[in-house]
Design an enzyme around this catalytic site. Structure first.
Site: not given
Ligand code: NOJ
Length: 572
Positions: A401
């Site tokens: 991410e």
């Molecule tokens: C981490 C989380 O895993 C994800 O689901 C979320 O969208 C992001 N943070 C942004 O807040």
């Protein structure tokens, strides 16, 4: 939040990094480019086709837990849009797509022996098959926060050790059903958040506030569950399926406020150890970071407790947990400055946060276009990646991410700040690879705007804008789609002229999409008003739920629609 104005530190000599310089160059051949999302955030269909309830279904339906009392009931309706969404991915030329499996969609009560929901299996089968047909590798997360509600109610969820076996049964079922095609498994997404926000502060589902104990206990069980699932794969499936099992940890970088002050240096290290190290150290080295054991242990004694609030692993458990990671997923968004602060222990108000003895600060000059907590500090990314390399023996890393949100409720597809964020963060990742960090893939977060947990739909992380007020949840590309596409097709940043050109073109293209979307929004609002005129009883309810955001732009659309209604009435 405390704010401290500082000039960025210049002493980072792992790499002789100069914050300002942009590195033009390409990524290693075979580098995997992706985007991601998660089940509860995107699927919708919360009660369809035999799905059981998750803790997020229940939590989001409680008043006052989520911004504007939003829920993920329908979200992006991803459950019904496999083909549409894969065509967006194809357009981006993604190499991989990261999604999660909703445990209660395939095991409604969470207990495999109760019932397996074939329709749920079919949905994920279809998604995986279509991805593979499109040459997109699925990277699959088993737990992105949606625990079956029954397990929470009966056992207290992750507070209870019995979750380890239930989760293992679920994971084993996923390996059995999908493992012939899925070769990258992530056991848990961001367990820090599950533990701290789910069981310590209660901001997230299941909303428990067990300060000082809840997070440590939840984390302890999650680490054991992760290790068990890794061993299950290793002993029962690896030989046949030849896949990899990792975990996705999140971590902000912590930079000492005063780099000449030993206390600040130690506090910054503690910040990272209590965040990423809490999970990574047991998984790579067999036990919690020494600094966590020392700090939580000492504070527990000072509180008058006989044992530390941080649980311990037995010698057998340590060797069972150590080394249970074929690759490490890293979710990273932002950085903090850290300074030492004494938080004296008290009998009543100890928490994970006060255990650390530190304060978090930000530089007010850091851009923060969206979420309150998300400041753009690209150089922190390179530091975090180098930290992983040195602390955990240079493992293979997938960035699972990375991205940025916007707060605007008005439609804005020309997201220049997101282009800037991606450009700079991806560049710092490239520098980290040149430092010798083994980053194998990158996942932009996220493919779509989606349900953003306790923030509801108020924060948009997507490369694609989703019009949540329209029942069909249409997707529109933001300018960042054009930019990311170029990064992917060039496998990096060829030269300054081209990269500047990409940016310019992306922003040029988005203004016409913006107009298209605005027109579409106006059309659908007018259509709703017309329906209201013709069928006031049935359409009234829809109107009330669809027009929920009293922003300047929605109000102006409404005013034009009311005018239209007035004119139409006069004509009749
Ligand atoms: C981490 C989380 O895993 C994800 O689901 C979320 O969208 C992001 N943070 C942004 O807040």
């Amino acid at each position: 939040m405390l704010v401290l104005c500082l000039s960025a530190a210049e002493d980072f000599d792992w790499t002789k990094n100069n914050h300002g310089s942009f590195y033009y160059g390409t990524f290693p051949a075979g580098f995997s480019w992706g985007a991601g999302g998660s089940a509860y955030q995107t699927e919708g269909a919360w009660d369809k086709d035999g799905k059981g309830l998750s803790i997020w279904d229940v939590f989001s339906h409680k008043k006052g837990k989520i911004q504007l009392n939003d829920t993920g009931d329908s979200s992006c309706e991803g459950y019904y849009k496999i083909k549409d969404d894969i065509s967006l991915m194809k357009d981006l030329r993604l190499n991989h797509y990261r999604f999660s499996i909703a445990w209660p969609r395939i095991i409604p009560t969470g207990v495999k022996s109760d019932h397996v929901n074939e329709k749920g299996i079919q949905y994920y089968d279809e998604l995986i098959d279509h991805l593979l047909e499109s040459n997109i590798t699925p990277i699959v997360t088993l737990y992105h926060w949606d625990l079956p509600q029954v397990l929470q109610e009966k056992y207290g969820g992750w507070q209870n050790i019995s979750m380890v076996n239930y989760f293992n049964d679920f994971a084993n079922l996923c390996f059995e059903k999908f493992g012939d095609r899925v070769k990258h498994w992530i056991t848990f997404n961001n367990p820090w958040s599950v533990a701290v926000e789910g069981y310590e502060t209660g901001e997230h589902a299941p909303g428990m506030r067990l300060r000082g104990n809840g997070a440590y206990r939840a984390a302890h069980h999650i680490i054991k569950a992760h290790a068990k699932v890794w061993h299950t794969y290793d002993t029962q499936w690896r030989e046949k399926q030849k896949g990899l099992v990792g975990i996705s940890l999140s971590g902000d970088w912590g930079e000492p406020v005063d780099i000449s002050n030993q206390k600040d240096i130690e506090a910054a290290e503690r910040y990272v150890q209590f965040y990423l190290g809490w999970f990574a150290t047991p998984i790579f080295h067999g036990d919690y970071p020494q600094v966590m054991k020392d700090f939580v242990g000492r504070k527990s004694v000072q509180q008058g407790l006989g044992t530390s609030r941080l649980p311990t692993f037995s010698p057998q458990e340590k060797s069972y947990i150590k080394g249970t990671c074929d690759f490490l997923g890293i979710g990273h968004f932002t950085t903090r400055y850290i300074t030492h602060r004494n938080d004296p222990p008290s009998r009543s108000s100890n928490s994970y946060f006060t255990d650390r003895d530190l304060a978090e600060l930000v530089d007010p000059r850091w851009p923060d276009p969206g979420s309150e907590w998300l400041y753009s500090v690209p150089w922190g990314f390179r530091r975090l990646l180098n930290f992983v390399k040195t602390q955990y023996g240079n493992p293979n890393i997938y960035v699972t991410e990375n991205g940025v949100s916007e707060k605007m409720m008005c439609t804005e597809l020309c997201d220049e700040w997101r282009i800037q964020y991606y450009k700079d963060y991806i560049n710092e990742m490239l520098k980290a690879i040149r430092d010798g960090v083994n980053v194998k893939g990158y996942t932009a977060w996220s493919l779509l705007d989606k349900f953003e947990w306790d923030e509801g739909y108020s924060e948009r992380f997507g490369l694609y804008y989703v019009d949540f007020r329209n029942k069909n949840k249409p997707r529109y590309p933001k300018a960042s789609v054009q930019f990311y596409k170029r990064v992917i097709s060039s496998n990096g940043f060829p030269n300054q002229r081209e990269v500047e050109n990409w940016k310019r073109k992306a922003v040029e293209m988005c203004s016409s999409s913006n107009q298209l979307l605005a027109a579409e929004e106006q059309r659908s609002t007018a259509a709703n008003i017309l329906r209201l005129i013709h069928d006031p009883l049935t359409s009234h309810m829809e109107m009330v739920t669809e027009i929920v955001v009293p922003t300047v732009c929605t109000l102006s659309i409404l005013i034009s629609a009311v005018l239209l209604m007035f004119l139409l009435r006069r004509r009749n």
